[in-house]
Scaffold this motif. Structure first.
Motif, PDB file in Angstrom:
ATOM      1  N   GLU A 106       0.822  -1.232   0.000  1.00  0.00           N
ATOM      2  CA  GLU A 106       0.000   0.000   0.000  1.00  0.00           C
ATOM      3  C   GLU A 106       0.845   1.266   0.000  1.00  0.00           C
ATOM      4  N   GLY A 107       2.065   1.194   0.499  1.00  0.00           N
ATOM      5  CA  GLY A 107       2.932   2.372   0.503  1.00  0.00           C
ATOM      6  C   GLY A 107       2.557   3.371   1.582  1.00  0.00           C
ATOM      7  N   VAL A 108       3.005   4.616   1.377  1.00  0.00           N
ATOM      8  CA  VAL A 108       2.760   5.673   2.365  1.00  0.00           C
ATOM      9  C   VAL A 108       1.291   6.070   2.320  1.00  0.00           C
ATOM     10  N   GLN A 109       0.628   6.037   3.479  1.00  0.00           N
ATOM     11  CA  GLN A 109      -0.787   6.399   3.534  1.00  0.00           C
ATOM     12  C   GLN A 109      -0.960   7.644   4.401  1.00  0.00           C
ATOM     13  N   PRO A 110      -2.114   8.322   4.288  1.00  0.00           N
ATOM     14  CA  PRO A 110      -2.271   9.587   5.020  1.00  0.00           C
ATOM     15  C   PRO A 110      -1.890   9.477   6.504  1.00  0.00           C
ATOM     16  N   GLN A 111      -2.355   8.376   7.134  1.00  0.00           N
ATOM     17  CA  GLN A 111      -2.079   8.242   8.562  1.00  0.00           C
ATOM     18  C   GLN A 111      -0.588   8.095   8.838  1.00  0.00           C
ATOM     19  N   THR A 112       0.134   7.435   7.906  1.00  0.00           N
ATOM     20  CA  THR A 112       1.591   7.284   8.067  1.00  0.00           C
ATOM     21  C   THR A 112       2.229   8.662   8.167  1.00  0.00           C
ATOM     22  N   ARG A 113       1.765   9.576   7.331  1.00  0.00           N
ATOM     23  CA  ARG A 113       2.356  10.912   7.281  1.00  0.00           C
ATOM     24  C   ARG A 113       2.045  11.699   8.548  1.00  0.00           C
ATOM     25  N   VAL A 114       0.791  11.596   9.020  1.00  0.00           N
ATOM     26  CA  VAL A 114       0.408  12.307  10.249  1.00  0.00           C
ATOM     27  C   VAL A 114       1.250  11.787  11.416  1.00  0.00           C
ATOM     28  N   LEU A 115       1.431  10.455  11.465  1.00  0.00           N
ATOM     29  CA  LEU A 115       2.199   9.863  12.559  1.00  0.00           C
ATOM     30  C   LEU A 115       3.646  10.334  12.550  1.00  0.00           C
ATOM     31  N   LEU A 116       4.291  10.302  11.378  1.00  0.00           N
ATOM     32  CA  LEU A 116       5.705  10.685  11.353  1.00  0.00           C
ATOM     33  C   LEU A 116       5.865  12.170  11.700  1.00  0.00           C
TER      34      LEU A 116
END
Length: 673
Positions: A106-116
């Motif tokens: 799936e790769g980078v998802q919106p939640q991944t970005r918010v978390l980082l």
């Protein structure tokens, strides 16, 4: 107990990236599980932690520990929903490091970005683990991680055979040219001194590795590893990287005690257990410790620290450890334990996030009569554990409402009510939780037994506004000693209660209430020396009169109803911006000018809290699933349009006759007592 180092680690992920499978795999590799749970064909919903039901290891209960070389790793389970980052931040604030899991498919998802972004803001060292390299469609992702997550990522190896069941991770040798080149590039990008040394004659692999450790520790660079939680590929390398690259807990055991409570739960016997991270000092059983905001203290009756899987009883816990604390009554999430400095970085997040107010409220609706009886006690117990759950009971409508940070909280509360208390309940549509702000200055006086005042008490109060955010204060404008302490206390406590419901029923914030006049009738007795209550003032006289005086003063000062507004930050593909803009307008958002960068538009602005959830729900359409939304409470702003009112839960002091009938004679109003 254990004198060696501790690493408090969080495993975070977008739902379905493999957080639980990775957790199981790490516990298996440490010898705590006989075999990792059969996550059939990698299709499990990762965040349901079925691991607990099968293994009895309490990950959901916040912490599970395992040995890693000469250190103990406490794996701290983080809430799966960063839509409401304030709730997640409490847990993140206790971490020394994190593994952010990204799915190779799936790769980078919106939640991944918010978390980082949150991890970086809190300065938490983070490794990236690209999971599921054995799945069909798995990709290397490095370019995508740089473009969509953070340019400062560096791969520690390459996946081999990606997309096949036999995929594995091949780590780079320390002196492999491609690797040293990539390392040098990332590390020198933000460090001029290092760049100078590199240009002068290169940097040795050992020096590069040391610089990488420092850059990771300060959350400036994120190493990337690959693997599969399902097959175990890359797990040994991940363990080695955790040991080498993530810093251990800081804080001296000799310093003054400073700890913060990040979770409270009920034990099997119904006893309360608090999880506390020790930032400094030592916590010992049978010692008296101060805790909470109001300067309480109590003797610590017992504590557990985490070792070899679960909690084990201990006599003391030291800086860096996480302890289960017993015997401090009334302890709440966000409380500090100890008298150590409150402004140390470790506690800063708590004070900053603990007080962003909830901005929504919703009525809890029991499904059946049986649920209705158990609902209030169950919710009261939940609210006692978590100060973020504000409860309100409206006897007139027989309704219970809770204050919320966001819609996901409804799911969490409903699930907890069902699983822990067997209560089935749903929620009505959320409403914004407004406040009332005092407009000007106003005063009122009621003299005992005059002008329709039936009480043996005289009270004069003045109300005026204070700067937003400075809170409410009660001051004395009368001579000290002119009123007995019990009566003074009765007035002060009642003022606090009455301000919970202003002229329109909302809490009154940021104001100053001054007692400017008082009078009482001393204890009277008949000739045969029997105390006569009907001739003497009691605290009750002052409690019952205060609401009338305060509400009259408030009416004279006037109030403005303000609604909660959130700051939003929205990233959308440039070509979708034109379609997203009308949506913002329709939901009452006020966007600033957009900033363009690499095919993405970033726009920031304010939006009424009532529409935040709707924006999140509708955004995928016009943004083609690419929109990334972050919101947090910003301020209260005067309501535009019709002013909302909230029904009162008490005898209404704004309706004098009815109020006096109710409180003096106990006459039921609307059939209520």
């Amino acid at each position: 107990m254990h004198s060696h180092d501790h690493l408090n680690l969080g495993v975070l992920a977008h739902v379905d990236a493999g957080k639980t499978s990775l957790t199981e795999r790490l516990l298996h590799a440490a010898g705590l599980l006989d075999e990792p749970g059969s996550v059939d064909a990698g299709t499990t919903r990762t965040d349901s932690l079925d691991l607990e039901r099968r293994r009895g290891i309490t990950i959901k209960a916040a912490v599970v520990s395992f040995p890693l070389g000469d250190r103990t790793v406490n794996l701290v389970d983080t809430p799966g929903h960063p839509d409401f980052i304030a709730e997640v931040e409490r847990v993140l604030a206790v971490l020394d490091g994190a593994v952010l899991v990204v799915s190779a498919v799936e790769g980078v998802q919106p939640q991944t970005r918010v978390l980082l972004r949150t991890l970086r803001r809190l300065g938490i060292p983070t490794l990236l683990f690209v999971n599921k390299i054995d799945r069909r469609g798995a990709r290397e992702l490095l370019g995508e991680l740089r473009a969509r997550l953070d340019p400062a990522v560096v791969a520690l190896g390459v996946p081999d055979g990606a997309g096949t069941p036999g995929a594995r991770f091949l780590p780079y040798a320390p002196d492999e040219p491609a690797h040293t080149e990539a390392l040098a590039e990332v590390l020198t990008a933000r460090d001029d001194a290092l760049l100078g040394a590199y240009l002068d004659g290169g940097l040795s692999p050992a020096r590069l590795r040391g610089e990488l450790r420092r850059a990771v520790a300060s959350a400036r660079v994120h190493p990337v590893l690959y693997g599969s939680a399902l097959t175990g590929a890359g797990i040994a390398e991940l363990r080695a990287a955790l040991a080498e690259l993530l810093p251990v807990a800081r804080g001296g055991a000799e310093a003054p005690l400073s700890a913060s409570v990040f979770k409270i739960e009920r034990g099997p016997g119904g006893e309360r257990r608090a999880y506390a991270r020790l930032h400094a000092g030592t916590l010992a059983v049978r010692e008296r410790v101060p805790y909470g905001a109001d300067g309480r203290s109590a003797v610590l009756t017992g504590l557990d620290v985490f070792a070899d899987g679960g909690p084990v009883p201990a006599r003391e816990a030291r800086a860096g450890q996480i302890a289960l604390v017993h015997g401090l009554p009334g302890l709440r999430i966000g409380d500090r334990i100890g008298a150590g400095p409150a402004d140390d970085a470790a506690c800063a997040t708590y004070s900053a996030t603990a007080f962003a107010p909830p901005s929504l409220s919703s009525v809890v609706v029991p499904e059946e009569r049986r649920d209705a009886l158990a609902l209030w006690p169950a919710l009261s117990e939940l609210a006692e554990q978590d100060p973020l759950i504000g409860l309100r009971r409206d006897p007139a409508r027989e309704e219970i409402s809770v204050s919320l940070y966001g819609e996901v909280q409804k799911e969490v509360i409903a699930t907890t009510l069902l699983e822990e208390y067997g209560v089935r309940a749903g929620f009505r549509v959320s409403r914004p939780l407004c406040v009332e702000r005092v407009r000007g200055e106003g005063g009122a006086v009621e003299v005992g037994e005059r002008d329709g005042n039936p009480f043996l008490a005289t009270i004069g109060l003045r109300v005026r506004p204070r700067t937003p955010g400075t809170g409410t204060v009660f001051r004395l404008g009368i001579e000290l000693g002119s009123l007995p302490p019990a009566f003074l206390k009765a007035i002060e406590e009642t003022v606090g209660t009455v301000l919970g419901e202003g002229l329109r029923g909302w809490p009154v914030v940021d104001c100053e209430v001054t007692l400017v006049r008082s009078g009482y009738w001393p204890r009277q007795s008949h000739s045969h020396a029997v105390f006569d209550k009907s001739m003497s003032s009691t605290a009750g006289d002052f409690r019952l009169l205060t609401p009338l005086v305060l509400m009259t003063a408030l009416r004279a000062a006037g109030t403005v109803v303000e609604e909660p507004v959130h700051h939003f930050r929205l990233e959308v593909p440039a070509e979708a911006y034109g379609a997203v803009l009308p949506l913002l307008g329709r939901l009452g958002a006020v966007p600033g000018a957009p900033r363009a960068a690499g095919g993405t538009y970033t726009v920031e602005g304010e939006i009424p809290a009532a529409h935040v959830h709707e924006l999140g729900r509708l955004l995928p359409g016009p943004s083609r699933g690419e929109g990334v939304l972050e919101t947090e409470f910003a301020a209260h702003r005067p309501v535009r349009g019709p002013v909302p009112e909230r029904s009162r839960t008490d005898a209404d002091p704004l309706r004098r006759e009815e109020y006096l009938l109710r409180v003096v004679r106990g006459v039921p109003v609307d059939g209520r007592r």
